[in-house]
Design an enzyme around this catalytic site. Structure first.
Site, short mmCIF file in Angstrom:
data_model
loop_
_atom_site.label_atom_id
_atom_site.label_comp_id
_atom_site.label_asym_id
_atom_site.label_seq_id
_atom_site.Cartn_x
_atom_site.Cartn_y
_atom_site.Cartn_z
CB CYS A 231 -0.98 -0.44 1.23
SG CYS A 231 0.13 -0.14 2.60
CG ASN B 259 4.34 -1.95 5.39
OD1 ASN B 259 5.03 -2.05 5.89
ND2 ASN B 259 3.45 -2.61 5.21
CB CYS C 104 -3.58 1.63 6.64
SG CYS C 104 -3.75 3.55 8.13
NE ARG C 105 -4.48 1.49 1.92
CZ ARG C 105 -4.54 2.46 0.36
NH1 ARG C 105 -4.92 1.87 -0.14
NH2 ARG C 105 -3.32 2.99 0.79
CB SER C 106 -0.31 -3.36 2.42
OG SER C 106 0.84 -2.91 3.39
CG ASP D 67 -5.25 5.30 2.16
OD1 ASP D 67 -5.20 5.03 3.56
OD2 ASP D 67 -4.74 6.00 1.85
P1 4NP Z 1 -1.84 2.39 3.94
O1 4NP Z 1 -2.88 3.93 4.68
O2 4NP Z 1 -1.79 3.12 2.38
O3 4NP Z 1 -2.72 1.64 4.27
O4 4NP Z 1 -0.78 2.18 5.42
C1 4NP Z 1 -2.04 5.35 4.65
C2 4NP Z 1 -0.89 5.53 5.71
C3 4NP Z 1 -0.25 6.92 6.58
C4 4NP Z 1 -0.38 7.70 5.01
C5 4NP Z 1 -1.52 7.30 4.36
C6 4NP Z 1 -2.10 6.59 3.63
N1 4NP Z 1 0.36 8.79 5.65
O5 4NP Z 1 0.12 9.74 4.66
O6 4NP Z 1 1.27 9.02 6.58
#
Ligand code: 4NP
Length: 160
Positions: free
Chosen positions: A14, A17, A19-21, A130
């Site tokens: 993602c 790294n 939340c989703r992955s 997201d």
């Molecule tokens: P992820 O979500 O891609 O599912 O881990 C996010 C986590 C952090 C951020 C964006 C999306 N960020 O901008 O810090």
């Protein structure tokens, strides 16, 4: 235990790294463990961005997984050119991730096959939304997507 000759290596990707992955990784690890396949498939996750290198998953991902009896154990890391050599399959959580992964693959000598994760969602394709700026319900939705996607994902890996 016999010699394992066809270990498959898969990587969930993602943006951050956190939340989703890591949730996709935890859910799929739980699924393959329940099928007795823990020793034949190696899972990991990473992000296309380096914002959260070394960080544990977001507390809401940890809590969502825990609500379903799954323990997340991961430290954030960024996708690298070496990953295309070390993994057989790379699954992108959304289309932006997919494009970023393909851009990096062009700089790599590796052969990892890159797919959009929701190609394997029986309820349809598109992005894994997201949840970073969202609520616990958004994290639960990610969990539900991961949970129902695991079966077709495993079938695909086993065919390949
Ligand atoms: P992820 O979500 O891609 O599912 O881990 C996010 C986590 C952090 C951020 C964006 C999306 N960020 O901008 O810090």
């Amino acid at each position: 235990m016999g010699v394992i000759t066809d270990m498959k290596r898969i990587l969930f990707v993602c943006l951050g790294n956190i939340c989703r992955s890591p949730l996709a990784e935890g859910v799929f690890n739980d699924f393959i463990t329940s099928k007795g396949l823990k020793n034949s498939i190696l899972c990991d996750s990473c992000g296309t961005a380096g914002y959260h290198i070394g960080s544990p998953p977001d507390k809401r991902s940890i809590l969502t997984a825990s609500n379903h009896g799954i323990k997340l154990d991961h430290q954030g890391r960024k996708l690298s050119v070496r990953d295309f050599e070390e993994y057989d399959y790379i699954f992108a959580m959304d289309k932006n991730n997919y494009e970023d992964i393909l851009a990096l693959k062009r700089k790599s000598v590796g052969n990892a096959k890159v797919h959009l994760y929701r190609e394997f969602d029986p309820k349809g394709n598109g992005d894994v939304p997201d949840p970073y700026h969202g609520t616990m319900d958004d994290f639960e939705e990610v969990y539900e997507i991961c949970s129902r996607t695991s079966k077709k994902l495993l079938e695909f890996i086993q065919r390949g």
